[in-house]
Design an enzyme around this catalytic site. Structure first.
Site, short mmCIF file in Angstrom:
data_model
loop_
_atom_site.label_atom_id
_atom_site.label_comp_id
_atom_site.label_asym_id
_atom_site.label_seq_id
_atom_site.Cartn_x
_atom_site.Cartn_y
_atom_site.Cartn_z
N ASP A 144 1.52 -9.52 -9.44
CA ASP A 144 1.80 -8.17 -9.96
C ASP A 144 0.76 -7.70 -10.97
OD1 ASP A 144 4.14 -8.34 -8.46
OD2 ASP A 144 5.21 -9.26 -10.14
N HIS A 188 2.40 -5.07 -2.72
CA HIS A 188 1.23 -4.45 -3.35
C HIS A 188 1.46 -2.95 -3.43
CE1 HIS A 188 -1.64 -7.95 -2.25
NE2 HIS A 188 -0.73 -8.27 -3.12
P1 GDP Z 1 0.05 -6.43 -7.09
O1 GDP Z 1 1.04 -7.21 -6.33
O2 GDP Z 1 -0.89 -7.27 -7.86
O3 GDP Z 1 -0.64 -5.40 -6.26
O4 GDP Z 1 0.86 -5.63 -8.21
P2 GDP Z 1 2.12 -4.68 -8.01
O5 GDP Z 1 1.77 -3.59 -7.13
O6 GDP Z 1 3.32 -5.45 -7.71
O7 GDP Z 1 2.33 -4.20 -9.51
C1 GDP Z 1 1.40 -3.53 -10.20
C2 GDP Z 1 2.03 -2.25 -10.75
O8 GDP Z 1 1.14 -1.71 -11.68
C3 GDP Z 1 2.25 -1.17 -9.73
O9 GDP Z 1 3.36 -0.41 -10.12
C4 GDP Z 1 0.96 -0.36 -9.80
O10 GDP Z 1 1.12 0.98 -9.37
C5 GDP Z 1 0.70 -0.41 -11.25
N1 GDP Z 1 -0.68 -0.35 -11.72
C6 GDP Z 1 -1.80 -0.95 -11.20
N2 GDP Z 1 -2.83 -0.76 -12.06
C7 GDP Z 1 -2.34 -0.06 -13.11
C8 GDP Z 1 -2.91 0.40 -14.33
O11 GDP Z 1 -4.07 0.19 -14.63
N3 GDP Z 1 -2.08 1.07 -15.18
C9 GDP Z 1 -0.78 1.31 -14.90
N4 GDP Z 1 -0.05 1.99 -15.78
N5 GDP Z 1 -0.20 0.88 -13.79
C10 GDP Z 1 -0.98 0.20 -12.90
#
Ligand code: GDP
Length: 426
Positions: free
Chosen positions: A13, A41
């Site tokens: 995440d 993701h």
């Molecule tokens: P992944 O599994 O690594 O892709 O991560 P997830 O998608 O489960 O969780 C990451 C969360 O952070 C999601 O809600 C994204 O939209 C959000 N996100 C990613 N990068 C950023 C950022 O730089 N700032 C903010 N506020 N949210 C982000």
């Protein structure tokens, strides 16, 4: 030639989906190399907000060839639903290939995942119940079903019968459930095989040729370094390697093909499921961070479970970057910390015997480990529209510098929001 692995340095995440989406635009191939539908993701783009579980994150770009590689756990039902959902939401049909070597998650794997988590009760691992642990158990016990088996009726029947003998004993005598018959599975698998046929190919040849041609290939990791079964917080790990070292294996490339490893690091910590989590915070402090984190709060993309929250952990993250072999780091979610006047960060662990360490210990020592925290000055403003590193407040630049020195890897990109365009390249 550029084969880049994009992987998580924490517990998952970290925002890999968003960053993969950003990098996919410049890639010819995006490849899933491990895991299955147990991750989510999150991608936000012109089509809306998506949580991809099975499909590679390059599916929004018609120019990208997406590959589900040999190392993955292919859940055909989830794949079907995801492709349908993309079509319904106006995304052009993606170019997708599935390795004939990938293995298939069977309904019986999901069933065992649920029954076992139920049996373990409070001692459970916080499984997402997608059948992943029973699937990989079968794979390594050589009882798995490869995609190519789906097109060989007799071989499939023999392999299913072989695999079901011990499962049925457990179903009847351990879990008190009805046994599963191979013939019942065969009919469903035949329908799924028909659906899969247009996607199935020898993706290894495809990728090796692409690599020889110098095409840009992005290998997309799932979860993070601390969930790796060998190097993470076993047994609160996942069942396939989350490390860049495994990426070429799970994709079907050679070890020497990888030229770049991008580790995605989160500006604070979050973790789903059970297991030790040294820099964890609780109560209002956690709720505040959870509410502000990610794009709509820190809740599991797959399960909707509230994520456990913590401050940035320099010990776990440096170890995560080291195990990933990170050549550069993307620091995500920096914008989220803008509400704090002081930002605590963990710089060492105090173990049960009083030892202070900056080396990530074994799981059993993590339970009693206490985080040694220090505070960095906050910037107390919204940085989500900033485009250039030099335009960030001094304290935010200082925070990035701190992370860089704590992990020993260059932070080349800072993400300041969930949208594609919210990235600052340093
Ligand atoms: P992944 O599994 O690594 O892709 O991560 P997830 O998608 O489960 O969780 C990451 C969360 O952070 C999601 O809600 C994204 O939209 C959000 N996100 C990613 N990068 C950023 C950022 O730089 N700032 C903010 N506020 N949210 C982000």
């Amino acid at each position: 030639m550029t084969v880049t692995a994009i992987v998580g340095a924490n517990w998952g995440d970290e925002g890999k989906g968003k960053m993969t989406d950003v990098l996919a635009e410049k890639s010819a191939y995006v490849v899933r190399f491990q895991g299955g539908s147990n991750a989510g993701h999150t991608i936000i783009n012109e089509y809306g907000k998506f949580a991809l579980h099975m499909l590679p994150s390059g599916v929004f770009y018609p120019s990208v060839t997406n590959i589900i590689g040999p190392g993955t756990a292919l859940d055909i039902g989830v794949l079907k639903r995801e492709l349908q959902m993309l079509a319904e939401r106006g995304v052009p049909e993606p170019k997708l290939y599935i390795s004939e070597r990938a293995q298939v998650v069977l309904p019986v794997h999901r069933l065992f995942d649920e029954l076992e988590e139920e049996r373990l009760g409070a001692r459970g691992f916080g499984s997402t119940k997608q059948g992943i642990a029973p699937f990989y158990a079968d794979k390594y016990a050589k009882l798995g079903i490869q995609v190519s088996d789906l097109f060989d009726h007799d071989r499939l029947q023999i392999r299913l019968e072989q695999s079901l003998v011990s499962k049925n004993i457990l179903l009847e005598h351990l879990y008190g459930k009805q046994p599963v018959q191979a013939v019942d599975l065969m009919a469903e698998l035949a329908r799924e095989a028909e659906y899969l046929l247009p996607f199935v190919t020898n993706t290894t040849v495809l990728l090796q040729e692409a690599n020889d041609n110098g095409d840009t290939i992005l290998l997309e990791g799932q979860l993070g370094a601390l969930r790796d079964p060998d190097h993470g917080i076993y047994p609160y790990s996942t069942s396939s390697s989350t490390l860049a070292g495994y990426a070429p294996i799970g994709a079907g490339l050679s070890a020497s093909s990888i030229s770049n490893v991008i580790a995605v690091v989160k500006a604070y910590s979050s973790c789903v499921g059970a297991g030790p989590f040294v820099s964890e915070i609780t109560g209002n402090e956690a709720e505040e961070l959870r509410k502000r984190g990610g794009d709509a709060g820190e809740y599991g993309a797959l399960t909707g479970r509230p994520r456990r929250m913590g401050w940035f952990d320099g010990i776990a993250t440096r170890y995560g970057c080291l195990m990933q072999g990170a050549t550069e780091v993307v620091l995500t979610n920096l914008d989220v910390l803008g509400y704090l006047d002081e930002i605590p960060v963990c710089t060492a662990y105090e173990l049960e015997d009083g030892t202070i360490t900056d080396k990530f210990p074994m799981t059993n020592k993590l339970y009693a480990a206490k985080p040694i925290l220090t505070s960095l000055p906050g910037w107390q403003c919204d940085i989500s529209q900033v485009k250039r590193f030099e335009d960030l407040p001094e304290q935010a630049r200082g925070y990035v510098d701190f992370v860089e020195s704590a992990i020993g890897v260059k932070v080349t990109t800072v993400s300041v929001g969930p949208r594609r365009e919210q990235v600052i390249v340093r």
